[in-house]
Design a protein around this motif. Structure first.
Motif, PDB file in Angstrom:
ATOM      1  N   THR A   4      18.106 -17.690 -20.258  1.00 54.76           N
ATOM      2  CA  THR A   4      16.937 -17.146 -19.551  1.00 54.76           C
ATOM      3  C   THR A   4      17.387 -16.305 -18.373  1.00 54.76           C
ATOM      4  O   THR A   4      18.511 -16.439 -17.878  1.00 54.76           O
ATOM      5  N   GLN A   5      16.512 -15.355 -17.929  1.00 55.93           N
ATOM      6  CA  GLN A   5      16.745 -14.530 -16.753  1.00 55.93           C
ATOM      7  C   GLN A   5      15.672 -14.838 -15.723  1.00 55.93           C
ATOM      8  O   GLN A   5      14.518 -15.126 -16.075  1.00 55.93           O
ATOM      9  N   ASP A   6      16.040 -14.768 -14.457  1.00 53.73           N
ATOM     10  CA  ASP A   6      15.100 -15.082 -13.389  1.00 53.73           C
ATOM     11  C   ASP A   6      13.991 -14.050 -13.326  1.00 53.73           C
ATOM     12  O   ASP A   6      14.195 -12.843 -13.563  1.00 53.73           O
ATOM     13  N   TYR A   7      12.780 -14.517 -12.976  1.00 54.55           N
ATOM     14  CA  TYR A   7      11.634 -13.632 -12.812  1.00 54.55           C
ATOM     15  C   TYR A   7      11.741 -12.893 -11.481  1.00 54.55           C
ATOM     16  O   TYR A   7      12.219 -13.422 -10.479  1.00 54.55           O
ATOM     17  N   THR A   8      11.262 -11.650 -11.478  1.00 49.86           N
ATOM     18  CA  THR A   8      11.268 -10.816 -10.276  1.00 49.86           C
ATOM     19  C   THR A   8       9.878 -10.262 -10.060  1.00 49.86           C
ATOM     20  O   THR A   8       9.241  -9.764 -11.010  1.00 49.86           O
ATOM     21  N   LEU A   9       9.374 -10.351  -8.812  1.00 45.18           N
ATOM     22  CA  LEU A   9       8.039  -9.870  -8.481  1.00 45.18           C
ATOM     23  C   LEU A   9       8.104  -9.169  -7.132  1.00 45.18           C
ATOM     24  O   LEU A   9       8.614  -9.720  -6.157  1.00 45.18           O
ATOM     25  N   THR A  10       7.578  -7.916  -7.063  1.00 44.46           N
ATOM     26  CA  THR A  10       7.564  -7.116  -5.833  1.00 44.46           C
ATOM     27  C   THR A  10       6.128  -6.715  -5.544  1.00 44.46           C
ATOM     28  O   THR A  10       5.414  -6.243  -6.449  1.00 44.46           O
ATOM     29  N   VAL A  11       5.704  -6.895  -4.271  1.00 49.62           N
ATOM     30  CA  VAL A  11       4.344  -6.567  -3.852  1.00 49.62           C
ATOM     31  C   VAL A  11       4.424  -5.635  -2.655  1.00 49.62           C
ATOM     32  O   VAL A  11       5.142  -5.930  -1.686  1.00 49.62           O
ATOM     33  N   GLU A  12       3.663  -4.515  -2.711  1.00 49.77           N
ATOM     34  CA  GLU A  12       3.631  -3.537  -1.618  1.00 49.77           C
ATOM     35  C   GLU A  12       2.187  -3.311  -1.213  1.00 49.77           C
ATOM     36  O   GLU A  12       1.321  -3.026  -2.051  1.00 49.77           O
ATOM     37  N   ALA A  13       1.907  -3.449   0.112  1.00 52.76           N
ATOM     38  CA  ALA A  13       0.560  -3.225   0.651  1.00 52.76           C
ATOM     39  C   ALA A  13       0.551  -1.896   1.397  1.00 52.76           C
ATOM     40  O   ALA A  13       1.479  -1.574   2.153  1.00 52.76           O
ATOM     41  N   VAL A  14      -0.525  -1.088   1.197  1.00 51.58           N
ATOM     42  CA  VAL A  14      -0.653   0.241   1.805  1.00 51.58           C
ATOM     43  C   VAL A  14      -2.038   0.345   2.420  1.00 51.58           C
ATOM     44  O   VAL A  14      -3.049   0.015   1.774  1.00 51.58           O
ATOM     45  N   LYS A  15      -2.119   0.776   3.732  1.00 52.78           N
ATOM     46  CA  LYS A  15      -3.403   1.011   4.393  1.00 52.78           C
ATOM     47  C   LYS A  15      -3.841   2.436   4.111  1.00 52.78           C
ATOM     48  O   LYS A  15      -3.116   3.381   4.417  1.00 52.78           O
ATOM     49  N   LEU A  16      -5.029   2.594   3.545  1.00 56.65           N
ATOM     50  CA  LEU A  16      -5.474   3.927   3.113  1.00 56.65           C
ATOM     51  C   LEU A  16      -5.922   4.788   4.279  1.00 56.65           C
ATOM     52  O   LEU A  16      -5.760   6.012   4.244  1.00 56.65           O
ATOM     53  N   LYS A  17      -6.536   4.199   5.333  1.00 55.41           N
ATOM     54  CA  LYS A  17      -6.964   4.970   6.496  1.00 55.41           C
ATOM     55  C   LYS A  17      -6.118   4.550   7.687  1.00 55.41           C
ATOM     56  O   LYS A  17      -6.210   3.414   8.151  1.00 55.41           O
ATOM     57  N   PRO A  18      -5.303   5.432   8.208  1.00 53.80           N
ATOM     58  CA  PRO A  18      -4.378   5.021   9.271  1.00 53.80           C
ATOM     59  C   PRO A  18      -5.089   4.707  10.583  1.00 53.80           C
ATOM     60  O   PRO A  18      -4.630   3.865  11.337  1.00 53.80           O
ATOM     61  N   PHE A  19      -6.218   5.421  10.906  1.00 54.86           N
ATOM     62  CA  PHE A  19      -6.909   5.193  12.170  1.00 54.86           C
ATOM     63  C   PHE A  19      -8.381   4.952  11.901  1.00 54.86           C
ATOM     64  O   PHE A  19      -8.996   5.661  11.096  1.00 54.86           O
ATOM     65  N   PHE A  20      -8.942   3.958  12.582  1.00 49.12           N
ATOM     66  CA  PHE A  20     -10.382   3.703  12.496  1.00 49.12           C
ATOM     67  C   PHE A  20     -10.765   2.859  13.710  1.00 49.12           C
ATOM     68  O   PHE A  20      -9.926   2.286  14.390  1.00 49.12           O
ATOM     69  N   VAL A  21     -12.059   2.792  13.963  1.00 48.96           N
ATOM     70  CA  VAL A  21     -12.583   2.059  15.113  1.00 48.96           C
ATOM     71  C   VAL A  21     -13.460   0.937  14.603  1.00 48.96           C
ATOM     72  O   VAL A  21     -13.787   0.860  13.410  1.00 48.96           O
ATOM     73  N   ALA A  22     -13.890   0.051  15.540  1.00 53.75           N
ATOM     74  CA  ALA A  22     -14.740  -1.076  15.175  1.00 53.75           C
ATOM     75  C   ALA A  22     -16.055  -0.581  14.588  1.00 53.75           C
ATOM     76  O   ALA A  22     -16.669   0.374  15.086  1.00 53.75           O
TER      77      ALA A  22
END
Length: 880
Positions: free
Chosen positions: A546-564
């Motif tokens: 068997t080979q070890d499982y590999t999992l990669t997760v990347e989070a991206v913010k779509l709007k760089p600036f915003f207010v309340a």
């Protein structure tokens, strides 16, 4: 007792109040026999003073009393009794603080007369009687007890089961009407034990341990001519050996109607010895070994020294252990003393001669292996025609080993299907080969075992997967029980000589060594099956790379600036390796600042989406924004998270927690690996107002029943706001301790819409919460009780309306607690108890006066003869 001159109904009703000291002695006359010891009791009751009372005894033959002995005055004894008192012939024996006994040893006719017991007064008032008298009558000794002339000083030698009779004579010439009590006794060791009695009331009374023999008639007591009493004993045993005596006591009925024993005499009648019957039981053969289906032949020989008429009883027993008792062993056959044999098909019992008995077991089986022993008993006839068992013995056990006819066979295990990857099927076949010497009464079953495969020489115990019993019922082991019940592991019998094990979806935990055990079962005479042989196969190893499982997760913010108030949006992209057709479940988490009390550990689970695309809100508790968060699947490996109308309290670090799932057996999903994305930060730059909260009370110390006022005051710093642009959620808490070491208790809350919520209360006090100004909130505790004390504080959640008209929630603010002390009004607390006490004291005083008046009126009134005086009117001075 005090005599009263006025007799009336009221006097009779107050008799209980007028009772005084009472001295009691037995009701006379007391009849005693010359030469015996006499004990005359005396007691006192209803007295005052110390608990231990003193007593004086006096004696009178005619009129004058002579002092005998006293408990408190050593000089009390008169001269004529000093010698007897000094020798101890007359003494006082105290039985309690208020009772003594006058003991006279070797009473003589001169001691006949009246005895008076008196007690010195320790009472506050003289009431009751202080002495009592009893008449003692001394009679001559008219009781004579003797043994039978023909059997005087007899020594009897008997055998077990014999009968014997003993006689004694008892007569009395007492001038009084007396009754005799006759008891036969046996000396056991140094003490005498009662056998059977004829009481002074004419009743038969067996002694302890003789009740059953008395009911069966083995022990009897008969009366005969010339005042004789005969003891008859049947079926004598060794316990009946010893010295026998006849004990006779003389009884007279007292003046109070009770029976009193006045004297007792005894005479030894005979010495009886009972000889045990010797019996020896032996099996002629020591250890026996036979082959299955052959016959077992055993002989039991008995020898005894018994002569005369007797019969033997023989019983054969079987036991699996040589240490088992008769109650644990199995009775095979028996022959009673009438030579009647119990019935059996394959086992027979016969009498070879007077001392030999033969046991024959045909067609023996393996289950007949064990220990055989013989029990014999000797029975003798009785005078009434019945039989009595006199002795019983058991032989030493004989070991019998039955050699089974074992079949000869081999076992071969092979893997017809082996997995190449996880979740592939596995199938093993266990085959029986080279079968020899088998019969129709042989049956084969299988047991499957698993052993974890470890490198090196490490030894791991095998684990049972499943086994079959003799009727092919499948018994599950602990390993894989749930998978077997779900049908993921299947056991089957392909043919008469082949058993199969199939794993539908093989996992990594199934890798290891497997082997099977084939058991041969033989059917016995009673149609039961017994395991006769087991053969174990060689093990088969199930393994794949068997080979070890590999999992990669990347989070991206779509709007760089915003207010309340705007929408926050981010995507999570997933990539994996070595996972076959994976599916993903996603969880969005937020790491809030430590000032946020909604999550003590700082991490909040917001929303999740499982591998079947089912969305679930986790710890999202904002009821006003239930639809304010959305998680959706954009592509097979891409997910998007939106949060609408963001608020300042939403600031923090947001992550995607992804779990990869691979398809398992039976349509189930199996967790493969977990992954965590990089954080996405939400940070609001604001210059809004700063809120502060404090708690104030004009009277932090109050009395019970008063009203406590607590104010929650809010102040602002920085940018001023209009009252309509800010609102507050206010909650009041209390900690019922001085050191804030307990959990806070919610008292009441007021939300920004003006809705008040109160928690349930146990006491009678009540709460009210109101807003008295835009920045002040008042909590009132009405009718305070002692449990309302403690540290009180408020928690405020500010809400600020932004320029766009959206309400923003600010962080919670906790005020410094203030301690509320509740005191007790001493006057109010003791007012009602004082009134009740005064009332009760008044009632008791009046009742005491009434009782005293009645007692003086009817109990203590005395008639006083007064001299009659003439009544003359005074003469006026002028007439003089």
């Amino acid at each position: 007792m005090i005599r009263h001159t006025v007799q009336s109904t009221a006097t009779q009703k107050l008799t209980a109040f007028c009772r005084g000291r009472i001295v009691r002695v037995p009701k006379g006359p007391l009849i005693r026999v010359v030469g015996t010891e006499v004990a005359i009791p005396c007691s006192v009751s209803d007295y005052d003073g110390p608990s231990e009372q003193n007593f004086d005894w006096e004696f009178s033959r005619d009129t004058d009393f002579v002092r005998i002995v006293s408990t408190w005055d050593s000089t009390f004894t008169s001269e004529e009794y000093q010698k007897r008192v000094g020798r101890g012939d007359i003494k006082l024996r105290r039985s309690s603080n208020d009772a003594v006994e006058l003991v006279i040893r070797n009473i003589q006719p001169a001691d006949q007369g009246r005895y008076k017991c008196s007690t010195p007064s320790t009472d506050a008032t003289v009431q009751g009687n202080y002495d009592a008298e009893v008449q003692v009558k001394v009679i001559s000794d008219g009781l004579s007890v003797s043994g039978s002339k023909a059997r005087s000083s007899t020594s009897l030698r008997l055998s077990e089961g014999d009968s014997f009779k003993l006689r004694c004579s008892a007569v009395t010439t007492s001038p009084e009407h007396t009754h005799l009590h006759v008891t036969w006794q046996l000396k056991s060791g140094s003490s005498w034990r009662d056998i059977l009695s004829l009481t002074h009331e004419g009743k038969f009374q067996p002694g302890p341990g003789y009740e059953e023999r008395y009911r069966s008639g083995d022990i009897r007591l008969d009366t005969g001519a010339n005042d004789t009493y005969r003891l008859s004993v049947s079926q004598a045993s060794s316990a009946d050996g010893g010295a026998y005596r006849c004990l006779v006591s003389e009884w007279v009925r007292g003046a109070d109607g009770s029976w009193q024993k006045i004297q007792e005499k005894s005479v030894e009648i005979a010495a009886v010895s009972v000889q045990r019957t010797a019996l020896d039981v032996v099996i002629s053969t020591s250890n026996v070994s036979v082959t299955e289906r052959d016959s077992l032949d055993l002989t039991c020989n008995i020898t005894t020294d018994r002569s005369g008429i007797f019969q033997a009883e023989v019983m054969w027993y079987f036991s699996a252990s040589p240490d088992d008792t008769l109650s644990d062993a199995q009775l095979l056959l028996s022959m009673d003393h009438d030579s009647v044999v119990s019935d059996s098909t394959l086992i027979s019992l016969s009498r070879v001669d007077r001392n030999s008995y033969r046991l024959l077991v045909r067609d023996v089986d393996v289950e007949d292996s064990g220990y055989y022993f013989c029990e014999a008993a000797i029975w003798v006839p009785l005078h009434n025609g019945s039989w009595h068992k006199v002795v019983e013995r058991t032989s030493a056990p004989v070991s019998v080993v039955v050699t089974a006819l074992e079949p000869d066979y081999d076992v071969f295990l092979n893997a017809s299907k082996t997995p190449k990857f996880s979740d592939d099927p596995t199938e093993l076949d266990c085959r029986i080969t080279n079968v020899q010497d088998t019969e129709a009464n042989i049956r084969f079953t299988v047991s499957w075992y698993y052993r974890q495969h470890l490198p090196g020489d490490d030894v791991v115990a095998e684990e049972l997967l499943a086994s079959m019993d003799a009727d092919w019922t499948l018994l599950l082991g602990d390993r894989g029980r749930e998978r077997i019940q779900n049908g993921e592991i299947i056991f089957s019998k392909k043919s008469a000589d082949t058993f199969s094990l199939r794993i539908q979806w093989t996992s990594e935990s199934d890798r290891g060594d497997y082997f099977c055990v084939i058991s041969a079962w033989s059917r016995h005479r009673n149609n039961s099956w017994v395991k006769s042989k087991e053969v174990t196969s060689a093990s088969v190893n199930i393994f794949w790379a068997t080979q070890d499982y590999t999992l990669t997760v990347e989070a991206v913010k779509l709007k760089p600036f915003f207010v309340a108030g705007h929408t926050f949006e981010m995507t999570c992209k997933v990539s994996s390796k070595n996972i076959k057709t994976p599916r993903y479940s996603v969880l969005i988490t937020a790491e809030k600042p430590l000032t946020d009390q909604s999550s003590p550990n700082g991490t909040t689970r917001i929303i999740s989406l499982n591998q079947d695309s089912v969305v679930r809100l986790e710890d999202w508790t904002d009821q006003t924004r239930v639809d304010g968060v959305v998680l959706e699947k954009v592509q097979e490996n891409e997910f998007r998270y939106r949060m609408y109308q963001t608020q300042i309290s939403d600031a923090g670090l947001y992550r995607c927690v992804v779990t990869a799932w691979s398809p398992g057996g039976g349509g189930m999903w199996r967790e493969a690996v977990n992954g965590l994305s990089n954080p996405i930060q939400i940070d609001f730059q604001t210059s809004g107002p700063v809120f502060n909260v404090s708690v104030h009370s004009d009277s932090p110390t109050i009395y019970q029943g008063e009203v406590a006022d607590l104010l929650c005051i809010i102040t602002t710093e920085g940018m001023p706001l209009e009252p309509d642009d800010m609102s507050f959620d206010v909650s009041w808490f209390a900690v019922r301790s001085f050191a804030l070491d307990r959990e806070p208790v919610l008292l009441a809350s007021l939300d920004r819409r003006g809705i008040v919520t109160q928690s349930r209360r146990n006491g009678s006090s009540d709460l009210s919460l109101e807003r008295i100004s835009p920045l002040e909130f008042r909590l009132r505790v009405h009718g305070c009780e002692d449990h309302d004390f403690g540290n009180h504080y408020c928690v405020v959640t500010p809400w600020v309306r932004s320029a766009t008209g959206v309400w923003q929630r600010e962080p919670d603010i906790k005020a410094k607690p203030i301690f509320l002390s509740v005191k007790m009004d001493v006057l109010d607390a003791f007012k009602y108890p004082l009134l009740i006490g005064i009332g009760l004291a008044t009632v008791i005083g009046l009742l005491s006066c009434l009782i005293g008046y009645c007692s003086s009126r009817w109990c203590c009134k005395k008639e006083v003869q007064e001299t009659r005086r003439e009544r003359r009117r005074l003469m006026s001075m002028e007439m003089d």
